[in-house]
Design an enzyme around this catalytic site. Structure first.
Site, short mmCIF file in Angstrom:
data_model
loop_
_atom_site.label_atom_id
_atom_site.label_comp_id
_atom_site.label_asym_id
_atom_site.label_seq_id
_atom_site.Cartn_x
_atom_site.Cartn_y
_atom_site.Cartn_z
N GLN A 56 1.03 -1.19 -0.30
CA GLN A 56 -0.14 0.17 -0.12
C GLN A 56 0.51 0.93 -0.33
O GLN A 56 0.60 2.45 -0.77
CB GLN A 56 -1.01 -0.25 0.98
CG GLN A 56 -1.98 -1.09 1.14
CD GLN A 56 -2.63 -1.02 2.40
OE1 GLN A 56 -2.47 -0.32 3.69
NE2 GLN A 56 -3.87 -1.87 3.02
N GLY A 57 1.91 1.06 0.87
CA GLY A 57 2.59 2.55 1.00
C GLY A 57 2.89 3.20 -0.27
O GLY A 57 3.20 4.20 0.00
N ARG A 271 9.92 0.65 12.41
CA ARG A 271 8.67 -0.58 12.50
C ARG A 271 8.97 -0.82 13.75
O ARG A 271 7.96 -2.16 14.40
CB ARG A 271 8.59 -1.40 10.80
CG ARG A 271 8.06 -0.93 10.20
CD ARG A 271 7.47 -1.25 8.87
NE ARG A 271 6.67 -0.85 8.17
CZ ARG A 271 6.43 -1.50 7.13
NH1 ARG A 271 6.96 -2.36 6.70
NH2 ARG A 271 6.10 -1.08 5.79
#
Length: 510
Positions: A56-57, A271
């Site tokens: 997505q990013g 992350r």
């Protein structure tokens, strides 16, 4: 054990290829297109849509005037806790700009505003350098590259890799299955672009078709595996699903809160730090939520900026304008993989690897957000040029190959049990006791594998077990915490371990 299945290539339907690419994500497709532009006719073998489609990013590259490849390089090293292969990381960030132009030339239409790339900021980046197409960048890249391969007339076969035929003089071909039948492709050059192995965890963002077993096949046949202990967990996967909510949402202002409404972490940290902070909240009995309302308060329309995320949240009964959504961390990206050089070459003649199944070393101990798509296209391009040169000396053989393996037993461990073992003991937090327990359990199962019935299903489990074993062994060998690898019994970095973990088949009696 070399070959798991029973076969005789003289009895199988046969096809010949100058170059075979297994996988159709960004690494495989970019390699195929680059080869075709060099005048080489590749053949693609794929079992369907993989991780690229669901990304997505976006894709990170220093394309704006106030950014530079050097800053991107520094951010990548910092996120990777300086375990990164420095030359390969420079190749990524400096050549990445040119590969963005390739993607555009092949049809990818990145978001732009007033003629400039519309980039976003993600965790670990010092500049907003993530190029995107709304929140479906991966889908855009996949569909446009697939369309380009079709326009170029590149042949695509649908099937599942089962065996890599490797003899003394290197790769000779592959056995694959299609609709229950085994088939043979004769080739001296095989490029694996089959994705990572994060799906061997109970909670994962990976689609079902991305299993990581090709890493196990290559390892079984003698390829070296590098840094397998490093598995990245995405911090924000919608609870009860494998649907991840992109880093870019937090980049636009979304916040993380527990069930008391308390913020407990800087959302733009790398992350591994965010994922562990969430994991520790959950261990304490807290629920964790991602609150997108601050995004809307900035005047951003969620359904326009993140249409895919908004759509699947609404389909599942969540209204991001009115309430935070429950999330958990989940295994997302396999940082380790088949060891390769800067041109995709493995330790086996004729075998190459690109993308998540490979380990170029650019991610170090923790992948910087949105670097994986860039890695696929940069090293896919470099691998294509090396293959172009190697084709002059590597030619297909005319010999047939047989495996007489027999067996009738069923495995005494299923894939779901393995996933739970990996999540509980080889997940976000690890220690000697848990890792040793899982290693003994896997070795015990593998010791009986020679008696298993030689079916494709059992072969797949066997090779996933090999990847799991490599991951556990790497985690045992690295007696420190670095990046995504966290040892409760060794909670700090130790300079003596700022080195790569190399796993070879002869470490185990299999």
């Amino acid at each position: 054990m070399n070959y798991f299945l029973r076969f005789d290539t003289s009895l199988l339907p046969e096809e010949e290829a100058k170059v075979l690419i297994c996988g159709s994500g960004i690494g495989g497709l970019a390699t195929a297109i680059s080869l075709k532009e060099l005048g080489i006719e590749p053949l693609i073998l794929t079992r369907g849509i993989g991780n690229t489609y669901y990304s997505q990013g976006g894709i990170a590259a220093a394309v704006l005037p106030d950014d530079s490849p050097y800053l991107h390089y520094c951010d990548t090293l910092r996120a990777g806790r300086y375990l990164n292969h420095e030359l390969h990381t420079k190749l990524l960030t400096y050549e990445g700009i040119f590969r963005i132009l390739d993607l555009e030339r092949w049809g990818v239409d990145f978001d732009k505003k007033n003629g400039f790339y519309e980039t976003t900021l993600e965790g670990g980046h010092s500049k907003p350098r993530v190029l995107k197409v709304k929140d479906y960048t991966g889908r855009e890249i996949y569909t446009k590259l697939l369309k380009k391969t079709e326009e170029l007339g590149i042949k695509i076969l649908h099937g599942e890799l089962q065996e890599i035929i490797i003899e003394e003089n290197g790769v000779q071909g592959v056995i694959y299955s299609e609709e229950g039948s085994l088939k043979f492709i004769r080739t001296p050059l095989l490029i694996l672009a089959t994705g990572g192995a994060a799906s061997m965890y109970y909670y994962t963002s990976n689609p079902k078709k991305v299993r990581g077993d090709a890493i196990g096949i290559a390892f079984r046949m003698g390829a070296t595996v590098k840094n397998p202990e490093f598995v990245q967990f995405h911090p924000t996967v919608l609870k009860g699903t494998n649907l991840l909510i992109s880093e870019a949402v937090r980049g636009e202002g979304a916040i993380l809160v527990n069930d008391r409404g308390e913020r407990f972490v800087n959302e733009l940290l790398p992350r591994d730090e965010v994922a562990r902070a969430i994991y520790n909240q959950i261990k304490r009995g807290r629920e964790v939520y991602l609150d997108l309302r601050p995004v809307a308060q900035k005047g951003i329309k969620i359904e326009e900026r993140f249409p895919t995320i908004y759509s699947f949240l609404r389909e599942r009964g969540y209204d991001p304008y009115r309430e935070p959504v429950p999330i958990i961390p989940a295994a997302h990206y396999y940082i380790g993989g088949i060891e390769v050089d800067d041109r995709g070459r493995t330790s086996i003649q004729g075998l190459y690897a690109v993308g998540e199944c490979s380990c170029t070393g650019i991610h170090g101990a923790n992948r910087l957000a949105s670097n994986s798509l860039l890695e696929g296209v940069v090293f896919g391009h470099r691998t294509a040029y090396q293959v172009y040169l190697d084709l002059k000396i590597l030619k297909p053989s005319k010999v047939n190959f047989r495996s007489e393996r027999a067996g009738s037993d069923k495995p005494n461990l299923g894939i779901e049990e393995l996933k739970k073992l990996m999540w509980n003991y080889v997940g976000l937090e690890r220690d000697e006791e848990g890792l040793t327990y899982v290693k003994k359990r896997i070795l015990s199962v593998l010791s009986q594998a020679k008696h298993w019935e030689p079916t494709p299903q059992n072969r797949q489990l066997y090779d996933i077990l090999l990847v799991a074993l490599c991951t556990v062994e790497g985690a045992l060998m690295r007696k420190e915490s670095r990046g995504v690898h966290y040892r409760k019994d060794y909670p700090t970095e130790r300079e003596v371990y700022r080195r790569d973990t190399i796993i070879t088949r002869d470490l185990f009696e299999l």
